[in-house]
Structure formats: structure tokens, C-alpha cells
Design a protein around this motif. Structure first.
Motif, PDB file in Angstrom:
ATOM      1  N   TYR A   1      56.798 -31.855  12.727  1.00 17.17           N
ATOM      2  CA  TYR A   1      55.736 -32.133  13.691  1.00 17.17           C
ATOM      3  C   TYR A   1      54.392 -31.682  13.142  1.00 17.17           C
ATOM      4  CZ  TYR A   1      59.313 -33.144  17.172  1.00 17.17           C
ATOM      5  OH  TYR A   1      60.374 -33.703  17.851  1.00 17.17           O
TER       6      TYR A   1
ATOM      7  N   ARG B   1      50.407 -34.396  19.180  1.00 17.03           N
ATOM      8  CA  ARG B   1      51.534 -33.747  18.510  1.00 17.03           C
ATOM      9  C   ARG B   1      52.434 -34.864  17.989  1.00 17.03           C
ATOM     10  NH1 ARG B   1      56.752 -31.301  19.683  1.00 17.03           N
ATOM     11  NH2 ARG B   1      57.051 -29.444  18.363  1.00 17.03           N
TER      12      ARG B   1
ATOM     13  N   ALA C   1      55.395 -36.566  15.607  1.00 18.18           N
ATOM     14  CA  ALA C   1      56.679 -36.389  14.941  1.00 18.18           C
ATOM     15  C   ALA C   1      56.729 -37.250  13.687  1.00 18.18           C
ATOM     16  CB  ALA C   1      57.819 -36.776  15.887  1.00 18.18           C
TER      17      ALA C   1
ATOM     18  N   SER D   1      57.045 -38.341  19.320  1.00 21.48           N
ATOM     19  CA  SER D   1      55.722 -37.751  19.495  1.00 21.48           C
ATOM     20  C   SER D   1      55.433 -37.543  20.982  1.00 21.48           C
ATOM     21  CB  SER D   1      54.646 -38.634  18.869  1.00 21.48           C
ATOM     22  OG  SER D   1      54.762 -38.637  17.463  1.00 21.48           O
TER      23      SER D   1
END
Length: 342
Positions: free
Chosen positions: A43, A51, A53, A108
Motif C-alpha cells: 500500500y 491509499r 493498493a 484501494s
């Protein structure tokens, strides 16, 4: 007698009103596959507030100086196991490969304010990701909407891009509608897919999903939870996947992971973006444009990339639709590898 008729009308009105309220406002449940868990996900917490992924595939042997970043389609698409498996062989050529779920999709984080899902936000996320990677330049592979995103990034950050690979690219934004009428050269042997996006939408949309979309687009409100909205996206993808292949029997099963609000809000933002064309005019970036023989994007939209980037290589992939890697994974990979070796 009049009183009795009036009472009947009243009850009928209440029943109809109750049905409409149920259809409009009662949360729906869709029987769809959940999002797959995947080992090794990392992440990034970006300064944009996203944020993100990502999956990292490390290059082998003598490492190439510029990593590959894969930009998935959509908007609101996500990284699938199929994406990872298809691009994994690039690591054998020494390339580091990054595949990430854009904000609001996949693993995400969903944004609280859906008005923040814009093309500019996704571009700024990509700029921050390039900083996180620490590479002087990157190679971008953009699929469909991902090609639009790659183009926006290249317009503002040309010095950060080594090469661009555009697979079944969506129209350069803001879209020039007149290009939809441009006839393709006969020697390309392009043909329409068996199934269309409009057929998929007509089959799946319902009164509540339409109200959810209108409320989001007009007011920036979430009438439905992210889970309900994303499950609807998965249900819709079950049909949309049929429009991305030449042969509908090859369509992938719909996986969970799509981001509905990211999709509709980002699309809405495209009409208001700054035109990247003036910045890209006469660009000398090496660009590979791949188009499936049954791609559902109009030829005129694809051709505009060839006019914008003079240093291009163009390939039509026979027997493939909008998602080239599904029906022609070997040829998809070979075409990319050959381009990267040049």
C-alpha cells in the motif's frame, strides 16, 4: 359511493407510492462474486489522500533502468490475477512491474467525498506513485481508460515517461465526437463485437441504480453504500465483459473489485479537463498503439493517437476484442516485448 371510490383511489395511491419508495430507496443485494484476496499486496499512502493498493513484480537478472506501470481500464476497474499473470514474463526481461488499483476500486480505499473522483485526481495519484517508486522515468501500459490516464500524465510530465503502450485506448479527452464517424481503412479488417456496452446497460440497470447515479452526478451524494454500489458494478461487469471480446463465449466471469462511484464520477469529470493535445503535439515519445480486431472503440478515436504521436507503432491484433489479453494473451505479450526491445 363517491366516498368508497375515493377510498379505493387513496389506497391504490398509497400502494403505488410504497412500491416506488421501495424501488428507489430500499438497499439492493446482488448475488455476485466477492473481491478476491491476494497475497503480497502493498500500500502507498499518498500526499493526495489516496491509499493505493499495488502488486510489485521484481525484475530478474540485469535490471532495466525504467520500471513498467500498468494502468487498468474503467474508470473504476481493478487489477485482476489475469493482469498479473499476463505481464509477469516482463520480469524475465529485467523489468520491474507495478500494477495498482486506482483510487476507489480494487483493494484501494474508497473516498468519503465522491466528488473527488476525477481524472485530475487519478493523474495526481500517478504522479505521486512515480515519486514513490523513485524512478527517473517510467514505461506506462494503459488499457482503455488507462490509456487516457497515461496521455494526461504524459502531457504534464513528459520528462518522466520513457515509452507508452496504449491497448485499445479510449478517446482522448475532451472527446471530439466528430471522430466517431471516421471510416477505418478496409485493409485493417476491423469488425464490430457481438455484444455492445449499451446492451449490457439496458439489461442490468434498474430504477434504483439509475437514481443512485443521478444523485451522485447531480449532487455528489452517496444514496447507496460503497458495497451496494460496487456489487452493482460487478453485476454490470458480468454483462460488460461480453462486449470486450470477439467471441462472447470467451468473456471472463465477473470478479468483485470494481468501483462504481469512481467510475461514474471520473467519467463525468472528463468533459471539464484541460485539453492535453496542445502539450502533446509533435511529441517524440515512442508509443505503441494496439487495437483488437473487434475493439468496441471507434476507429476515429484510435486514429487520433496516431496523429498526435508521430513516433508510433500500430498493431491490430486479430481475433481479439477490447480486452486483447483475454483472447490473444501470447500475441499481446509478444507485441509489448518486441516494442520494449526496440
Amino acid at each position: 359511493m363517491k366516498l368508497k371510490i375515493s377510498s379505493i383511489v387513496k389506497y391504490v395511491f398509497l400502494i403505488v407510492f410504497g412500491i416506488l419508495m421501495y424501488l428507489f430507496f430500499y438497499p439492493r443485494t446482488y448475488l455476485v462474486a466477492p473481491m478476491k484476496e491476494r497475497e503480497g499486496i502493498g500500500y502507498w499512502s499518498l500526499t493526495t489522500g489516496s491509499r493505493i493498493a499495488f502488486t510489485f513484480l521484481e525484475g530478474k537478472g540485469i535490471r532495466k533502468p525504467y520500471p513498467v506501470i500498468y494502468l487498468h481500464g474503467g474508470p473504476g476497474g481493478f487489477i485482476s490475477d489475469q493482469n498479473i499473470t499476463t505481464l509477469l514474463p516482463l520480469t524475465e526481461d529485467g523489468f520491474d512491474v507495478y500494477l495498482y488499483d486506482q483510487a476507489g476500486s480494487g483493494h484501494s480505499t474508497r473516498l468519503k467525498d465522491i466528488k473527488e473522483y476525477t481524472a485530475d485526481r487519478h493523474k495526481r495519484d500517478l504522479e505521486e506513485i512515480v515519486k514513490e517508486i523513485g524512478a527517473r522515468k517510467v514505461i506506462l501500459i494503459g488499457q482503455s481508460w488507462g490509456a487516457i490516464l497515461a496521455t494526461l500524465f504524459a502531457a504534464d510530465d513528459p520528462g518522466k515517461v520513457a515509452k507508452i503502450i496504449l491497448t485499445s485506448p479510449g478517446p482522448i479527452q475532451p472527446v471530439k465526437e466528430e471522430l466517431a464517424d471516421l471510416k477505418e481503412p478496409e485493409n485493417l479488417h476491423l469488425r464490430k463485437p457481438e455484444y455492445s456496452n449499451s446492451e449490457a446497460n439496458e439489461k442490468v440497470q434498474n430504477v434504483r441504480s439509475n437514481l443512485i447515479a443521478r444523485t451522485a452526478l447531480l449532487f455528489g451524494w452517496k444514496l447507496a453504500s460503497d458495497k451496494e454500489a460496487d456489487d452493482f458494478q460487478t453485476c454490470l461487469n458480468r454483462e460488460l465483459n461480453k462486449s470486450t471480446v470477439c467471441d462472447t463465449s470467451n468473456a471472463l466471469e465477473a470478479e468483485g473489485g470494481g468501483g462504481y462511484y469512481a467510475q461514474i464520477m471520473t467519467v463525468q469529470s472528463l468533459s471539464g479537463i484541460q485539453d492535453p493535445r496542445p502539450k502533446l503535439k509533435d511529441s517524440h515519445l515512442p508509443v505503441l498503439v494496439m487495437k483488437g480486431q473487434c475493439d468496441n472503440q471507434k476507429w476515429g478515436f484510435t486514429n487520433e493517437y496516431l496523429q498526435l504521436f508521430p513516433n508510433y507503432k500500430f498493431e491490430v491484433i486479430p481475433g481479439a476484442g477490447h480486452s486483447i489479453s483475454i483472447e490473444q494473451p501470447a500475441l499481446y505479450l509478444k507485441t509489448i516485448r518486441d516494442f520494449l526491445k526496440e
